[in-house]
Scaffold this active site. Structure first.
Site, PDB file in Angstrom:
ATOM      1  N   GLU A  21       0.897  -1.323  -0.286  1.00 33.14           N
ATOM      2  CA  GLU A  21       0.056   0.001   0.039  1.00 33.14           C
ATOM      3  C   GLU A  21       1.223   1.723   0.183  1.00 33.14           C
ATOM      4  O   GLU A  21       1.794   1.125   0.530  1.00 33.14           O
ATOM      5  CB  GLU A  21      -0.947   0.096   1.290  1.00 33.14           C
ATOM      6  CG  GLU A  21      -0.953   0.184   2.496  1.00 33.14           C
ATOM      7  CD  GLU A  21      -1.686   0.252   3.112  1.00 33.14           C
ATOM      8  OE1 GLU A  21      -2.410  -0.652   3.481  1.00 33.14           O
ATOM      9  OE2 GLU A  21      -0.608  -0.224   4.702  1.00 33.14           O
ATOM     10  N   ILE A  22       0.575   2.269  -0.555  1.00 30.96           N
ATOM     11  CA  ILE A  22       1.192   3.322  -0.966  1.00 30.96           C
ATOM     12  C   ILE A  22       0.051   4.690  -0.685  1.00 30.96           C
ATOM     13  O   ILE A  22      -0.843   4.463  -0.675  1.00 30.96           O
ATOM     14  CB  ILE A  22       1.579   3.443  -1.602  1.00 30.96           C
ATOM     15  CG1 ILE A  22       2.847   2.820  -2.595  1.00 30.96           C
ATOM     16  CG2 ILE A  22       2.470   5.113  -1.743  1.00 30.96           C
ATOM     17  CD1 ILE A  22       3.290   2.821  -4.167  1.00 30.96           C
TER      18      ILE A  22
END
Length: 396
Positions: free
Chosen positions: A294-295
């Protein structure tokens, strides 16, 4: 000689039909065929992406020394690569570092932040520092963040472990797994070392990155006002989150003001593709972003809406009495409280966390098979929840 009126009319109609067909061919979107539930499903190409699969301009790239590790005027923004990792996972962590450094971070030199619930060994520090030119930070998870909360009934926890273990809920008997899920859900961004950090890229041990990415993904998130970036989107074990949706509905009933008008609730409530999941999870499709990649923008997790939502879930006890993971918790919160247009699929970042892949059709990728979703058994292909995301939200 002039043509009869009837022939002129026929010629006109024929030309109109011809131009109409040409126009329809021109307007028809190109498609990528994917196999879903035994049928070939067409996914429209994202009009916001060029043929390479990269996001649209502006893309912030390396120019001269603008991303050199020791440049005090670097183009880097307030962001870090983030890993919760144990000392014994050193070799697996180095695998992940090598891949991400090779494909992306050797250009941009964003710092690595490693967290552990015990101190890191000198060997861990020495070998990870040698794997990057960027700054490396080593932090310990505060004891109060990792402990089982005082309101958890240990007898009930033991009974729940026995019951759900019989139902084949994976990791149910591992206390540390419950602690990790709770910490990743609502506490990681409260770590003092991250107090002033805004964006993060979560990287776990023993993952693979396959594609050369030559733009600053953090600056792209900021430039395009994105809150969250995902890569893989799958169904969860319904037994592990049986009461998560009912507790979420209780929270929304008390706080309807937190619902975003442009939410993704249809994705969260779909019952056509996996009706058995929806039934066992009491109205939740179990679709979620696989949060090992996840960013994200930590300001979302720090928002009043999310903080109060996490506190509600934490008090309900499902991180221990069931096996609520940070992935469904993050996904439900994003799907309800955030504008769905601020959630982005990083289709151009080739990635694997066993047993699932995201492998783009891109000449910048190597080491994975284009379009492959899993290296496991065939039934795992049915775990892909991306078609529902594209159906209800789109491909941005």
């Amino acid at each position: 000689m002039a043509l009869p009126k009837s022939m002129r009319l026929l010629a006109t109609v024929t030309l109109c039909i011809f131009f109409y067909m040409v126009l329809q061919i021109y307007k028809a979107p190109s498609t990528i065929e994917k196999q879903t539930s035994g049928k070939m499903k067409e996914w429209p190409r994202d009009p916001q992406l060029d043929p390479s699969g990269e996001p649209p301009e502006p893309l912030r790239r390396v120019e001269g020394d603008n991303y050199e590790p020791n440049n005090p005027n670097s183009a880097r923004i307030n962001a870090t690569i983030l890993s919760l990792v144990r000392n014994e996972e050193l070799d697996d962590m180095l695998q992940s570092m090598r891949d991400l450094e090779r494909t992306w971070n050797h250009k941009f030199n964003y710092p690595w932040t490693f967290l552990n619930d015990v101190p890191f060994t000198e060997e861990f520090k020495k070998r990870t520092r040698a794997a990057t030119k960027a700054e490396v930070r080593y932090e310990i998870v505060p004891k109060e963040h990792w402990e089982i909360p005082s309101w958890i009934n240990t007898d009930l926890f033991g009974e729940s472990v026995a019951l759900l273990t019989e139902q084949n809920v994976q990791y149910m008997s591992k206390v540390s797994y419950h602690q990790m899920c709770r910490w990743n859900s609502g506490l990681f961004f409260k770590h003092p070392a991250l107090a002033t950090t805004r964006y993060y890229w979560r990287v776990e041990p023993n993952v693979h990155f396959f594609c050369d990415v030559d733009y600053d993904v953090f600056r792209w998130m900021a430039d395009h006002n994105k809150t969250y970036g995902f890569n893989i989107n799958i169904f969860d074990s319904a037994q592990s989150v049986s009461t998560l949706w009912p507790e979420t509905r209780k929270f929304i009933a008390d706080h309807p003001e937190y619902l975003n008008p442009n939410n993704a609730i249809e994705w969260l409530q779909d019952k056509e593709r996996r009706p058995e999941n929806n039934e066992k999870a009491h109205g939740y499709s179990t679709c979620h972003f696989w949060s090992n990649f996840e960013i994200g923008d930590m300001e979302f997790w720090r928002s009043k809406a999310y903080q109060e939502y996490f506190d509600h879930l934490d008090r309900a006890g499902g991180f221990f009495y069931e096996r609520w993971g940070d992935a469904p918790v993050h996904s439900i919160a994003l799907g309800l409280f955030e504008d769905k247009s601020k959630i982005h699929w990083f289709r151009d970042i080739g990635y694997q966390h066993i047993p699932f892949f995201n492998c783009p059709n891109n000449p910048k990728c190597s080491g994975c098979v284009t379009g492959r979703f899993t290296d496991g058994e065939a039934w795992l292909n049915h775990e892909d929840c991306r078609p529902l995301w594209f159906k209800y939200v789109g491909m941005d």
